[in-house]
Design a protein around this motif. Structure first.
Motif, PDB file in Angstrom:
ATOM      1  N   ASP A 166       0.764  -1.149   0.017  1.00  0.00           N
ATOM      2  CA  ASP A 166      -0.142   0.068   0.122  1.00  0.00           C
ATOM      3  C   ASP A 166       0.977   1.223  -0.022  1.00  0.00           C
ATOM      4  O   ASP A 166       1.387   1.642   1.083  1.00  0.00           O
ATOM      5  N   MET A 167       0.994   1.905  -1.129  1.00  0.00           N
ATOM      6  CA  MET A 167       2.121   2.901  -1.406  1.00  0.00           C
ATOM      7  C   MET A 167       1.206   4.182  -2.069  1.00  0.00           C
ATOM      8  O   MET A 167       0.515   3.931  -3.062  1.00  0.00           O
ATOM      9  N   GLU A 216       8.253  -8.980   7.194  1.00  0.00           N
ATOM     10  CA  GLU A 216       8.439  -8.312   8.483  1.00  0.00           C
ATOM     11  C   GLU A 216       9.123  -7.097   8.134  1.00  0.00           C
ATOM     12  O   GLU A 216       8.900  -6.104   8.735  1.00  0.00           O
ATOM     13  N   ALA A 217      10.204  -6.952   7.085  1.00  0.00           N
ATOM     14  CA  ALA A 217      10.674  -5.801   6.950  1.00  0.00           C
ATOM     15  C   ALA A 217       9.734  -4.778   6.356  1.00  0.00           C
ATOM     16  O   ALA A 217       9.816  -3.541   6.601  1.00  0.00           O
ATOM     17  N   LEU A 218       8.895  -5.264   5.351  1.00  0.00           N
ATOM     18  CA  LEU A 218       7.799  -4.462   4.731  1.00  0.00           C
ATOM     19  C   LEU A 218       6.946  -3.887   5.869  1.00  0.00           C
ATOM     20  O   LEU A 218       6.526  -2.770   5.820  1.00  0.00           O
ATOM     21  N   ALA A 229       1.187  -5.204   3.533  1.00  0.00           N
ATOM     22  CA  ALA A 229       1.754  -5.786   2.355  1.00  0.00           C
ATOM     23  C   ALA A 229       1.238  -7.293   2.257  1.00  0.00           C
ATOM     24  O   ALA A 229       1.034  -7.771   3.163  1.00  0.00           O
ATOM     25  N   ARG A 230       1.056  -7.475   1.154  1.00  0.00           N
ATOM     26  CA  ARG A 230       0.693  -8.847   0.593  1.00  0.00           C
ATOM     27  C   ARG A 230       1.755  -9.552  -0.063  1.00  0.00           C
ATOM     28  O   ARG A 230       1.907  -9.129  -1.114  1.00  0.00           O
ATOM     29  N   TRP A 270      -7.035  -4.361   0.090  1.00  0.00           N
ATOM     30  CA  TRP A 270      -6.785  -3.542   1.364  1.00  0.00           C
ATOM     31  C   TRP A 270      -7.844  -3.485   2.701  1.00  0.00           C
ATOM     32  O   TRP A 270      -7.749  -3.205   3.669  1.00  0.00           O
ATOM     33  N   GLU A 271      -9.065  -3.890   1.780  1.00  0.00           N
ATOM     34  CA  GLU A 271     -10.200  -4.050   2.667  1.00  0.00           C
ATOM     35  C   GLU A 271     -10.316  -5.298   3.440  1.00  0.00           C
ATOM     36  O   GLU A 271     -10.957  -5.332   4.424  1.00  0.00           O
TER      37      GLU A 271
END
Length: 324
Positions: free
Chosen positions: A99-100, A144-146, A153-154, A312-313
């Motif tokens: 999500d950017m 985990e970094a993202l 993040a997916r 994202w929902e």
């Protein structure tokens, strides 16, 4: 199905992924009928001229809009994955939907990923919100970094964009007591990369394996013997023997490693079985069918065709691995 027909050995036919049945891409639990052995898909490869060949997926090239495929996710935990002794994970391309909103997001994501051990290159497409990572880092570490950047993040695809029609597979354990996910990715024709995460197991060592069948009518008891191939007969361990999982005091286990001579295309419709002890001769605690999952460049959807929910929902409950 038509796409199961062998490709001619004299003339490689470029097989468009769009020709595959939609359900084959969308179902996270696609399996073959009970008591049946999956067809040998070994001849399903793409020519270098195919739209799915490696040339299409260079890290410096733009991202295209490929067919749909299932999405994947990864858990987070303080527990570090156990790896095969001395094993170095081979490089793969891993794709995330992140999500950017702006170039600041892009720079933040890139900067964070470039600090992760094993990451060699990062490409970000803000328009499609896709991040592509080339390297040997485990999925757990990259996820985990993202998440540490504060962005959703997916994981949406993983593999090597070479001449494999089936380059990735997944087995999902959906409870009610044991949850987990096992991911397979084809590195080359003689090597596969394996990553797994589990929760709900009793502490200690548990054997696990790839078994012959995807028949779960009697749970793990109806999955047959540990998978093997004729060329492996006579060897100490069958090809499907995955060794043991080390489960910590919280009931969690994580594994990263490789397996020689394992071909992902031959695993579809079989199963992964986890045993109560290191002994793989018992019936097993739980099992999950191995299904084809998204390779690189195959899963850029943001809208579920089932209920119209955007990526994202969706809640964490929509992703089984979030329970690990």
């Amino acid at each position: 199905m038509a796409f199961l027909r062998s490709v001619s050995s004299t003339t490689k036919t470029a097989v468009a992924a769009a020709a595959l049945p939609t359900a084959f891409f969308l179902s996270p639990s696609h399996s073959f009928p009970p008591n049946s052995k999956p067809h040998n898909l070994s001849n399903l490869f793409l020519s270098s001229a195919s739209p799915l060949s490696g040339a299409r997926f260079g890290l410096t090239k733009g991202l295209s809009q490929p067919p749909l495929a299932i999405s994947m996710d990864a858990p987070t935990s303080d527990h570090k994955p156990t790896s095969q002794e001395g094993a170095v994970l081979p490089k793969l391309l891993t794709e995330y939907m992140v999500d950017m909103k702006c170039e600041g997001c892009v720079n933040s994501v890139k900067s964070k990923l470039q600090t992760v051990d094993g990451v060699k290159n990062v490409e970000v497409d803000l328009g499609s919100q896709v991040v592509r990572i080339l390297g040997s880092s485990p999925v757990k570490t990259m996820t985990e970094a993202l998440e540490q950047t504060g962005r959703k993040a997916r994981l949406i695809g993983q593999g090597v964009p070479e001449d494999f029609l089936v380059s990735a597979a997944v087995a999902e354990f959906k409870g009610p007591k044991i949850f987990g996910v096992v991911r397979f990715a084809q590195v080359n024709m003689h090597l596969a990369r394996i990553e797994s995460s589990f929760s709900g197991l009793s502490p200690g060592k548990h054997g696990w394996s790839i078994n012959e069948f995807g028949d779960l009518t009697k749970g793990a008891a109806s999955t047959g013997k540990v998978y093997n191939t004729p060329d492996q007969d006579g060897k100490k361990e069958p090809l499907g023997d995955l060794g043991t999982l080390d489960v910590d005091g919280k009931g969690e286990a994580f594994f990263t490693g490789t397996k020689e001579n394992l071909r992902i295309v031959d695993l579809i419709g079989r199963s992964v079985v986890v045993y109560g002890t290191e002994d793989k001769s018992d019936n097993g605690l739980t099992a999950a069918v191995i299904a084809r999952s998204a390779g690189v460049g195959e899963n850029y959807k943001k809208l579920c065709t089932c209920d119209g929910t955007t990526i994202w929902e969706s809640s964490d409950k929509d992703f089984v691995t979030s329970k690990v």
